[in-house]
Scaffold this active site. Sequence first.
Site, PDB file in Angstrom:
ATOM      1  N   LYS A 175       4.417  -5.721   3.383  1.00  0.00           N
ATOM      2  CA  LYS A 175       5.948  -5.103   2.466  1.00  0.00           C
ATOM      3  C   LYS A 175       7.153  -4.892   2.771  1.00  0.00           C
ATOM      4  O   LYS A 175       8.073  -5.888   2.414  1.00  0.00           O
ATOM      5  CB  LYS A 175       5.474  -3.327   2.855  1.00  0.00           C
ATOM      6  CG  LYS A 175       5.716  -2.485   2.634  1.00  0.00           C
ATOM      7  CD  LYS A 175       6.077  -0.655   2.057  1.00  0.00           C
ATOM      8  CE  LYS A 175       6.777   0.030   1.495  1.00  0.00           C
ATOM      9  NZ  LYS A 175       6.354   1.754   1.556  1.00  0.00           N
TER      10      LYS A 175
ATOM     11  N   GLU B 181       3.000  -8.607  14.271  1.00  0.00           N
ATOM     12  CA  GLU B 181       1.381  -8.800  13.819  1.00  0.00           C
ATOM     13  C   GLU B 181       1.517 -10.095  12.927  1.00  0.00           C
ATOM     14  O   GLU B 181       0.795 -10.710  13.303  1.00  0.00           O
ATOM     15  CB  GLU B 181       0.289  -7.576  13.719  1.00  0.00           C
ATOM     16  CG  GLU B 181       0.087  -6.904  14.632  1.00  0.00           C
ATOM     17  CD  GLU B 181       0.936  -5.752  14.939  1.00  0.00           C
ATOM     18  OE1 GLU B 181       1.987  -5.746  14.222  1.00  0.00           O
ATOM     19  OE2 GLU B 181       0.459  -4.913  15.967  1.00  0.00           O
TER      20      GLU B 181
ATOM     21  N   GLY C  26       2.395   1.914   2.889  1.00  0.00           N
ATOM     22  CA  GLY C  26       1.107   0.970   2.600  1.00  0.00           C
ATOM     23  C   GLY C  26      -0.334   1.189   2.667  1.00  0.00           C
ATOM     24  O   GLY C  26      -0.858   0.332   1.840  1.00  0.00           O
ATOM     25  N   ARG C  27       0.322   2.694   2.496  1.00  0.00           N
ATOM     26  CA  ARG C  27      -1.703   2.703   2.991  1.00  0.00           C
ATOM     27  C   ARG C  27      -1.988   3.562   1.541  1.00  0.00           C
ATOM     28  O   ARG C  27      -3.447   3.777   1.275  1.00  0.00           O
ATOM     29  CB  ARG C  27      -2.233   3.453   4.006  1.00  0.00           C
ATOM     30  CG  ARG C  27      -1.344   5.060   4.312  1.00  0.00           C
ATOM     31  CD  ARG C  27      -1.187   6.209   5.235  1.00  0.00           C
ATOM     32  NE  ARG C  27      -0.172   6.972   5.134  1.00  0.00           N
ATOM     33  CZ  ARG C  27       0.717   7.058   5.000  1.00  0.00           C
ATOM     34  NH1 ARG C  27       1.633   6.072   5.673  1.00  0.00           N
ATOM     35  NH2 ARG C  27       1.908   8.106   5.566  1.00  0.00           N
TER      36      ARG C  27
ATOM     37  N   GLU D 224      -3.139   8.544   8.611  1.00  0.00           N
ATOM     38  CA  GLU D 224      -1.401   8.164   9.318  1.00  0.00           C
ATOM     39  C   GLU D 224      -0.989   9.168   8.298  1.00  0.00           C
ATOM     40  O   GLU D 224       0.730   9.113   8.067  1.00  0.00           O
ATOM     41  CB  GLU D 224      -1.261   6.282   8.765  1.00  0.00           C
ATOM     42  CG  GLU D 224       0.287   5.660   9.184  1.00  0.00           C
ATOM     43  CD  GLU D 224      -0.041   4.409   9.055  1.00  0.00           C
ATOM     44  OE1 GLU D 224       0.502   4.312   7.682  1.00  0.00           O
ATOM     45  OE2 GLU D 224      -0.190   3.843  10.003  1.00  0.00           O
TER      46      GLU D 224
ATOM     47  N   HIS E  72     -28.863   5.251  14.117  1.00  0.00           N
ATOM     48  CA  HIS E  72     -28.947   4.936  15.143  1.00  0.00           C
ATOM     49  C   HIS E  72     -28.636   4.625  17.317  1.00  0.00           C
ATOM     50  O   HIS E  72     -28.757   3.802  18.175  1.00  0.00           O
ATOM     51  CB  HIS E  72     -30.473   3.416  15.516  1.00  0.00           C
ATOM     52  CG  HIS E  72     -31.652   3.494  14.343  1.00  0.00           C
ATOM     53  ND1 HIS E  72     -32.524   4.014  14.859  1.00  0.00           N
ATOM     54  CD2 HIS E  72     -31.427   3.209  13.347  1.00  0.00           C
ATOM     55  CE1 HIS E  72     -33.537   3.944  14.287  1.00  0.00           C
ATOM     56  NE2 HIS E  72     -32.401   3.995  13.096  1.00  0.00           N
TER      57      HIS E  72
ATOM     58  N   LYS F 200       5.938   0.808  19.096  1.00  0.00           N
ATOM     59  CA  LYS F 200       5.985  -0.760  18.438  1.00  0.00           C
ATOM     60  C   LYS F 200       7.030  -0.851  19.104  1.00  0.00           C
ATOM     61  O   LYS F 200       7.691  -2.287  19.615  1.00  0.00           O
ATOM     62  CB  LYS F 200       6.622  -0.438  17.055  1.00  0.00           C
ATOM     63  CG  LYS F 200       5.649  -0.772  16.260  1.00  0.00           C
ATOM     64  CD  LYS F 200       6.310  -0.998  14.196  1.00  0.00           C
ATOM     65  CE  LYS F 200       4.892  -0.884  13.781  1.00  0.00           C
ATOM     66  NZ  LYS F 200       5.549  -0.516  12.051  1.00  0.00           N
TER      67      LYS F 200
HETATM   68  O1  F6P Z   1       1.846   0.501  10.925  1.00  0.00           O
HETATM   69  C1  F6P Z   1       2.594   0.461   9.942  1.00  0.00           C
HETATM   70  C2  F6P Z   1       2.791   0.450   8.871  1.00  0.00           C
HETATM   71  O2  F6P Z   1       3.954   0.715   8.836  1.00  0.00           O
HETATM   72  C3  F6P Z   1       1.789   0.947   8.160  1.00  0.00           C
HETATM   73  O3  F6P Z   1       1.887   1.601   7.573  1.00  0.00           O
HETATM   74  C4  F6P Z   1       1.597  -0.366   7.308  1.00  0.00           C
HETATM   75  O4  F6P Z   1       0.176  -0.032   6.491  1.00  0.00           O
HETATM   76  C5  F6P Z   1       1.921  -1.210   8.325  1.00  0.00           C
HETATM   77  O5  F6P Z   1       2.433  -1.181   9.462  1.00  0.00           O
HETATM   78  C6  F6P Z   1       2.185  -2.721   7.589  1.00  0.00           C
HETATM   79  O6  F6P Z   1       3.033  -2.469   7.098  1.00  0.00           O
HETATM   80  P1  F6P Z   1       3.610  -3.864   6.391  1.00  0.00           P
HETATM   81  O7  F6P Z   1       3.081  -3.741   5.431  1.00  0.00           O
HETATM   82  O8  F6P Z   1       5.121  -3.852   6.036  1.00  0.00           O
HETATM   83  O9  F6P Z   1       3.854  -4.930   7.074  1.00  0.00           O
END
Ligand code: F6P
Length: 533
Positions: A197, A203, A257-258, A343, A374, A502
């Site tokens: 987003k 990452e 995002g979620r 979240e 199990h 972060k």
């Molecule tokens: O970990 C927090 C967060 O902002 C989530 O809400 C989101 O889904 C994820 O990081 C990834 O964010 P982005 O889509 O901006 O890379």
Amino acid sequence: MTRADQTPAWAALGAHYAGAGRAFDLRTAFAREPRRFDAYSLQAPEVFADLSKNLLDATTLRLLLDLARDCELEDRRDAMLAGRVVNPTEGRAALHTALRAPPGTAPHGDEVQRVLDAMLAFAEEVRDGRTARPITDVVNIGIGGSDLGPRMAVQALDAWRAPQLRFHFVSNVDAHDIAPLLAVLDPARTLFVVASKTFTTQETMTNAALARAWFAERAAVFGGTVAEHFVGVTTNLEAAAAFGITRTFGFWDWVGGRYSLWSAIGLPIAIAIGAARFREFLAGAHAMDRHFATAPLAANLPVLLGLVDVWYRNFHGFGSRSVAPYHQGLARLPAYLQQLEMESNGKQVDLEGRQLAYGTSPVVWGEPGTNGQHAYFQMLHQGTDVVPVEFIAVKRAAHPHADSHRKLLANCLAQSQALMLGKTSEAARAEHAPTAAPDLAPEVLARHRSFPGNRPSTTLLLDELSPRALGALIALYEHRVFTSGTVWGIDSFDQWGVELGKALANRLLPRFTSGDASGLDASTAGLLARLRA
Ligand code: F6P
């Protein structure tokens, strides 16, 4: 804003819990109410729900519905659906429902349809081999909401996948995630979807840069370009362009995002199942949206589930809920729901910033059945904590192995039955236990072999795990989380709790090179020193 714990319904629920609520016994309830199954089950779009094995009676439900009204659930729901700001800490609407609404029926309809059409057209190009080179492997690089939804849905809908395509999901900044994948991919046949987003997430940017470098080293051999083999899905079109991506599918800040798998973030799903089935996926979610928007509260499945969550969390004091999908395709559903629920509702202050005096999000966790049986089901049956369990079963399998499917379903029903019925020590004593130690006193053995029972569960049934049914199921969970979040009076659409870690990681990163430990707490300094040594 009325706080839940200051409403008349909250006080009435407290009194009810102290009396009949705490003493409620499922076995007695079923014996007394021959129609309990009918009375506490409900058919919503694509999802049948049996709530009869929950610790509730008519009074509990009536008071929970009063609580929903006291907390103005219907007004808040209507505000969300109309696109008003329901995420005040970020000043945003939460309009994921607009992403699956038929054209012209929800806010932002034109821009939603424009991106949807473009994204589905591209999905069909990939499926038909009409890209610069035919694609065999699609790699989604994203994390959190830009990973969990597509990853879960592509696996769930595997029966509908284009057979020539393989899907991979890379999320972790740990290169143990991407490295083995890059080792086996053919760059000429790979499409990377960089999904973020913000297009700033550490990452995702790290993995995308690794993938681009890997690709660039090999591309000259077949004359491929980043523009041909990388696409972006983001609200930050400039950052995607700066990365070298020319084909980008956008979305908007009013998509959390979620809650984003209905947007262009769903591109891997669309490539996997095709445009028509992706539209069915949206239609299933929309049917659940209509149910949430229009069904009376007492017959509104997301509302009922959300209210039962409140009952368990705040009156029974249960701290977690286990999700047990009896379908291998839903293996990633618990992980998806963890982000959706924890979240969204893992908050400690209300919309006005006041500290809450009651619990919010439970821990949500689980594994597909029968695997969980199990592993941790021992604790669910005989542990000291009560954990409500949510079973999800699918009537028709997508494979021809009827015997396996019957066994799966029998196990699913047996587990909820065992949780409810339990086993008295008298019954245990009357049983033959060939593996028990022969010199153990029978009454001691019987205590080990007895089950308390009266452990609550909900069972959700789908006819088949189709795109439409999956869409409805996910939307059901979204609205359930909205319901409990509304009662708790929190902002279910922000996520400030992820920021501190972060920021600290960014500050620690250069210290791994410099070794500078000045100003650090002794534990972090000690660990840093050991990791650098
Ligand atoms: O970990 C927090 C967060 O902002 C989530 O809400 C989101 O889904 C994820 O990081 C990834 O964010 P982005 O889509 O901006 O890379």
